[in-house]
Design a protein around this motif. Sequence first.
Motif, PDB file in Angstrom:
ATOM      1  N   LEU A 172      28.100  44.634 -19.650  1.00  0.00           N
ATOM      2  CA  LEU A 172      26.972  44.442 -18.732  1.00  0.00           C
ATOM      3  C   LEU A 172      25.827  43.685 -19.404  1.00  0.00           C
ATOM      4  CD1 LEU A 172      26.870  47.924 -16.948  1.00  0.00           C
ATOM      5  CD2 LEU A 172      27.791  45.762 -16.093  1.00  0.00           C
ATOM      6  N   LEU A 173      25.561  44.020 -20.673  1.00  0.00           N
ATOM      7  CA  LEU A 173      24.426  43.383 -21.347  1.00  0.00           C
ATOM      8  C   LEU A 173      24.697  41.912 -21.649  1.00  0.00           C
ATOM      9  CD1 LEU A 173      23.079  46.170 -23.725  1.00  0.00           C
ATOM     10  CD2 LEU A 173      22.289  45.510 -21.462  1.00  0.00           C
ATOM     11  N   LEU A 174      25.961  41.579 -21.919  1.00  0.00           N
ATOM     12  CA  LEU A 174      26.287  40.161 -22.129  1.00  0.00           C
ATOM     13  C   LEU A 174      26.009  39.362 -20.860  1.00  0.00           C
ATOM     14  CD1 LEU A 174      29.575  40.236 -24.239  1.00  0.00           C
ATOM     15  CD2 LEU A 174      27.365  39.296 -24.926  1.00  0.00           C
ATOM     16  N   ARG A 175      26.326  39.975 -19.735  1.00  0.00           N
ATOM     17  CA  ARG A 175      26.065  39.306 -18.461  1.00  0.00           C
ATOM     18  C   ARG A 175      24.564  39.186 -18.222  1.00  0.00           C
ATOM     19  NH1 ARG A 175      30.102  41.074 -13.759  1.00  0.00           N
ATOM     20  NH2 ARG A 175      31.770  39.687 -14.365  1.00  0.00           N
ATOM     21  N   LEU A 176      23.859  40.251 -18.562  1.00  0.00           N
ATOM     22  CA  LEU A 176      22.411  40.254 -18.341  1.00  0.00           C
ATOM     23  C   LEU A 176      21.737  39.162 -19.169  1.00  0.00           C
ATOM     24  CD1 LEU A 176      20.323  41.879 -16.745  1.00  0.00           C
ATOM     25  CD2 LEU A 176      19.871  43.168 -18.814  1.00  0.00           C
ATOM     26  N   PHE A 181      16.873  37.383 -15.671  1.00  0.00           N
ATOM     27  CA  PHE A 181      16.215  38.544 -16.272  1.00  0.00           C
ATOM     28  C   PHE A 181      16.283  38.482 -17.799  1.00  0.00           C
ATOM     29  CE2 PHE A 181      15.910  42.814 -17.889  1.00  0.00           C
ATOM     30  CZ  PHE A 181      14.912  43.389 -17.131  1.00  0.00           C
ATOM     31  N   ALA A 184      14.018  35.884 -19.201  1.00  0.00           N
ATOM     32  CA  ALA A 184      12.597  36.236 -19.088  1.00  0.00           C
ATOM     33  C   ALA A 184      12.174  37.097 -20.282  1.00  0.00           C
ATOM     34  CB  ALA A 184      12.328  36.966 -17.772  1.00  0.00           C
ATOM     35  N   ALA A 203       3.761  41.061 -17.432  1.00  0.00           N
ATOM     36  CA  ALA A 203       3.529  42.516 -17.408  1.00  0.00           C
ATOM     37  C   ALA A 203       4.741  43.225 -16.800  1.00  0.00           C
ATOM     38  CB  ALA A 203       2.266  42.825 -16.617  1.00  0.00           C
ATOM     39  N   TYR A 205       7.883  42.169 -16.694  1.00  0.00           N
ATOM     40  CA  TYR A 205       9.079  42.123 -17.536  1.00  0.00           C
ATOM     41  C   TYR A 205       8.953  42.989 -18.786  1.00  0.00           C
ATOM     42  CZ  TYR A 205      11.500  38.990 -14.517  1.00  0.00           C
ATOM     43  OH  TYR A 205      12.160  38.487 -13.433  1.00  0.00           O
ATOM     44  N   LEU A 212      14.512  49.651 -18.731  1.00  0.00           N
ATOM     45  CA  LEU A 212      15.962  49.494 -18.849  1.00  0.00           C
ATOM     46  C   LEU A 212      16.457  49.998 -20.209  1.00  0.00           C
ATOM     47  CD1 LEU A 212      18.388  48.458 -17.265  1.00  0.00           C
ATOM     48  CD2 LEU A 212      18.098  46.250 -18.396  1.00  0.00           C
ATOM     49  N   TRP A 216      19.055  53.317 -20.812  1.00  0.00           N
ATOM     50  CA  TRP A 216      20.264  53.402 -21.625  1.00  0.00           C
ATOM     51  C   TRP A 216      20.144  54.510 -22.667  1.00  0.00           C
ATOM     52  CZ3 TRP A 216      22.055  49.715 -18.530  1.00  0.00           C
ATOM     53  CH2 TRP A 216      23.445  49.563 -18.507  1.00  0.00           C
TER      54      TRP A 216
ATOM     55  N   ARG B  71      -3.944  36.502 -11.401  1.00  0.00           N
ATOM     56  CA  ARG B  71      -3.300  36.438 -12.713  1.00  0.00           C
ATOM     57  C   ARG B  71      -2.587  35.087 -12.856  1.00  0.00           C
ATOM     58  NH1 ARG B  71      -0.204  41.216 -13.384  1.00  0.00           N
ATOM     59  NH2 ARG B  71       0.704  40.060 -15.098  1.00  0.00           N
ATOM     60  N   HIS B 104      12.142  29.838 -13.139  1.00  0.00           N
ATOM     61  CA  HIS B 104      12.236  31.288 -12.992  1.00  0.00           C
ATOM     62  C   HIS B 104      11.678  31.828 -11.677  1.00  0.00           C
ATOM     63  CE1 HIS B 104      12.274  35.471 -14.483  1.00  0.00           C
ATOM     64  NE2 HIS B 104      11.190  35.576 -13.754  1.00  0.00           N
ATOM     65  N   ALA B 114      22.670  40.356 -11.797  1.00  0.00           N
ATOM     66  CA  ALA B 114      23.154  39.698 -13.011  1.00  0.00           C
ATOM     67  C   ALA B 114      24.321  40.473 -13.608  1.00  0.00           C
ATOM     68  CB  ALA B 114      22.026  39.584 -14.027  1.00  0.00           C
ATOM     69  N   MET B 115      24.185  41.814 -13.639  1.00  0.00           N
ATOM     70  CA  MET B 115      25.244  42.632 -14.229  1.00  0.00           C
ATOM     71  C   MET B 115      26.520  42.569 -13.404  1.00  0.00           C
ATOM     72  SD  MET B 115      23.337  46.022 -15.654  1.00  0.00           S
ATOM     73  CE  MET B 115      22.556  46.010 -17.273  1.00  0.00           C
ATOM     74  N   ARG B 117      27.264  40.000 -11.499  1.00  0.00           N
ATOM     75  CA  ARG B 117      27.599  38.582 -11.256  1.00  0.00           C
ATOM     76  C   ARG B 117      27.873  38.336  -9.781  1.00  0.00           C
ATOM     77  NH1 ARG B 117      30.100  36.029 -16.500  1.00  0.00           N
ATOM     78  NH2 ARG B 117      28.131  36.165 -17.603  1.00  0.00           N
TER      79      ARG B 117
END
Lengths: 308, 255
Positions: A172-176, A181, A184, A203, A205, A212, A216, B71, B104, B114-115, B117
């Motif tokens: 999952l983290l490789l995809r993220l 996201f 960023a 702020a 992110y 996140l 975990w 901002r 972005h 994203a997770m 896909r």
Amino acid sequence: MNRIDGWIAGLCAALLLVAPLLLNAYWVDVLNSVGLYALLALGLNLILGEAGLFNMGHAAFYAMGAYTAAILNTRYQIPILWTLPLSGLVAGLFALAVARPVVHLRGDYLLIVTIGVGEIVRIALVNDVFGITGGANGIFGISRPNFFGFIIRQPQQFFYLIWGFVALTIFLLLRLKQSRFGRALNYLREDAVAAEGSGINTAYYKLAAFGLGAFWAGMAGCLFAAKMTIISPESFSFWESVMLFMIVILGGAGSIPGVLLAAFLVIGLPELFREFSSARMLVFGLVMMVMMVVRPQGLLPARGRRFG
Amino acid sequence: MTLLSLQQLTKTFGGLTAVNNVSFNVDEGAVVGLIGPNGAGKTTVFNLITGNYQPDRGQITFAECELVGLRTHRIITLGIARTFQNIRLFQQLSALENVLAGCHYRMRGGILSAMLRLPAQQREEADAIARALRELEFVGLSEQALTVAKNLAYGDQRRLEIARALATQPRLLILDEPAGGMNEQETEALIGLIGRIKARGITLLLIEHDMRLVMRACEKLVVLEYGGKIAEGSPDQVRRDPRVIEAYLGAGDDE
């Protein structure tokens, strides 16, 4: 990932897959610890490695997850694995609440605040806050995980539970990483002013990274509670946060293979040299110092994404 | 039509008045230069526009929106993009990833998409990469798309910053000393680039010390000295303005 990386990753996965069949219970248990720390460090890597936010209180989020799982299980008889998402959620929400007022702080200041958060959580647990944490003795009698009727109790069985979860996490983290996201977070680390000036809500992110990463840690806490069946505040000391911080920096901030390798070295190596008793920590400290001088970018520094 | 309007803008830092009662307008489609000696408050004006600083007094209106109090990232999403005087790239990331930062805010994908896909996320990602590559091509950095930003030549870093800003698809582009540190050839190419940006319908506001560039590229100049506006007009008018000559060359006491 090029072909050689793929082969190495495949080989490591295959070795791990057969490891419980070749090793005795003690070493399998060491590997289980490595797996838990790998999970925690992968979460911290989001905060510290990807987003560049100095967090040395990660054990607090770990503790939140472990205690959530333990309390729900022992008081309300909720099966321990069912508490997994909730443990993550509680830890994540806690992280959002504590990070919100301090997340604008930079580097060293944030580091000190997070150390404070870690200590407050530990001390609160010791003092049996709300009368539900069991004080210094902690909580015992957490039930074994029941996986569709199959009760997990042997280290070998836990091995597959923990490392299965590590594998899912990596996936999952490789995809993220290869997403809006993930990028960023990197922009934040590289230059928060330029990120904000490119239209990124920095702020948001920063908080999302904390949330996140803590989510975990909370889930790792749940697995830890399930594995130990007894948890107490001493498992979530400041030293745990320091170790996790070291794993991320030593491995290479933002590098998933680096973090995994460092988890093996930092958790596994001291076990390997157990016969040297306390001298091993001396060597360990020395190795850390040498590493930071000769290879500050980490063992396996993060590499750029390949496109196309 | 006025796109950006500054009204009686004042900003003090402690006892120093960095910007003093400055007002000027930027018309849609124009190329406006903000000039003045070092320390005149030019970059402070830019930082006020993009919300990096909050003014003590005054108003900034962009396309009928009041910017004061917003901002920075919100201001960017309204259609203003900027570059920085001392280049601020994401040093460890590739040129392409730098430009993707600009894409972005027009993207939607979050953690879960994203997770998992999701197809929409994949499509969006492919579109963003295509758009970023187009911007890199526009500034002439196609070849360096996968080069890490810190390894780029100085002039290329400046152009990469412009590509990143353009990727936000702005209506107004603010350039802070785009020719700073550039050689003659690079400056010449930059004047061409400014012309092409203008041709895309993007309004430009720039700070620049290179007078040749300013005189050739800008249709209107605003001159600041000690935080106050001392002149405004076409390059020819400004060049002949006695106060401007005095500010740049010093008072002619010994005449």
